[in-house]
Design a protein around this motif. Structure first.
Motif, mmCIF file in Angstrom:
data_model
loop_
_atom_site.group_PDB
_atom_site.id
_atom_site.type_symbol
_atom_site.label_atom_id
_atom_site.label_comp_id
_atom_site.label_asym_id
_atom_site.label_seq_id
_atom_site.Cartn_x
_atom_site.Cartn_y
_atom_site.Cartn_z
ATOM 1 N N GLU A 1 -2.033 10.610 -2.925
ATOM 2 C CA GLU A 1 -1.510 9.935 -1.738
ATOM 3 C C GLU A 1 -1.946 10.627 -0.449
ATOM 4 O OE1 GLU A 1 0.607 7.124 0.503
ATOM 5 O OE2 GLU A 1 0.003 7.101 -1.599
ATOM 6 N N TYR A 2 -1.961 11.954 -0.423
ATOM 7 C CA TYR A 2 -2.166 12.678 0.836
ATOM 8 C C TYR A 2 -3.571 13.224 1.029
ATOM 9 C CZ TYR A 2 2.790 12.000 1.133
ATOM 10 O OH TYR A 2 4.029 11.412 1.179
ATOM 11 N N THR B 1 -5.379 11.379 3.973
ATOM 12 C CA THR B 1 -4.831 11.777 5.270
ATOM 13 C C THR B 1 -5.390 13.120 5.700
ATOM 14 O OG1 THR B 1 -2.797 10.615 4.661
ATOM 15 C CG2 THR B 1 -2.686 12.070 6.558
ATOM 16 N N SER C 1 4.606 14.646 3.913
ATOM 17 C CA SER C 1 3.195 14.571 4.289
ATOM 18 C C SER C 1 2.816 15.698 5.233
ATOM 19 C CB SER C 1 2.928 13.214 4.945
ATOM 20 O OG SER C 1 1.674 13.199 5.562
ATOM 21 N N ARG D 1 9.253 10.951 3.338
ATOM 22 C CA ARG D 1 7.819 10.895 3.031
ATOM 23 C C ARG D 1 6.989 11.425 4.187
ATOM 24 N NH1 ARG D 1 9.199 5.988 0.839
ATOM 25 N NH2 ARG D 1 8.405 4.848 2.639
ATOM 26 N N ARG E 1 0.830 -1.197 0.000
ATOM 27 C CA ARG E 1 0.000 0.000 0.000
ATOM 28 C C ARG E 1 0.865 1.246 0.000
ATOM 29 N NH1 ARG E 1 -5.328 -0.071 3.150
ATOM 30 N NH2 ARG E 1 -5.369 1.727 1.801
ATOM 31 N N GLY E 2 0.352 2.305 -0.600
ATOM 32 C CA GLY E 2 1.026 3.593 -0.573
ATOM 33 C C GLY E 2 2.026 3.757 -1.705
#
Length: 137
Positions: free
Chosen positions: A43-44, A47, A21, A17, A6-7
């Motif tokens: 990706e972010y 989050t 982030s 990273r 994942r990621g």
């Protein structure tokens, strides 16, 4: 093979990273919109949305959790005081990714905007006296 991995690695070490982030999400909360690559935006975004959901209830424990993830006092304060209350009635989907035309000079990376869905361009709320046109009438 990347089965069940994942990621995205984004060509960086794990500590790099984590720092990326924190910086990207803090900038998103400070400015309301950031221009970055499409891979970083994808990706972010989850989050950032989880942090907004966390901030919808303001208490000391949640503020400490957000602070441990962001390491930026100003961004956390803005998240809890301005951003999360504006999304109080929204069930989710606080951020959007807008793909930009053209590629980045240098490495031809795909560009994108990561922005909060209630972002108003024009500096409304920035305190510089320039609000949206509807605020003048």
């Amino acid at each position: 093979m990347r089965h069940r991995m994942r990621g995205r690695r984004l060509g960086r070490s794990s500590s790099h990273r984590i720092a990326l982030s924190r910086n990207l999400i803090a900038a998103l909360f400070r400015h309301g919109r950031i221009e970055t690559t499409l891979a970083k935006a994808k990706e972010y975004k989850p989050t950032a949305e989880k942090l907004i959901t966390l901030a919808r209830t303001k208490d000391q424990h949640r503020m400490r959790l957000a602070m441990s993830r962001l390491q930026d006092r100003d961004a956390v304060q803005r998240l809890f005081d301005e951003i999360a209350p504006s999304f109080a009635e929204r069930p989710g989907g606080y951020c959007r990714i807008v793909r930009l035309a053209g590629r980045r000079l240098g490495d031809q990376g795909a560009r994108a905007l990561l922005e909060l869905v209630n972002y108003v361009p024009g500096g409304a709320g920035a305190g510089d006296g320039e609000g949206s046109p509807s605020a003048e009438s």
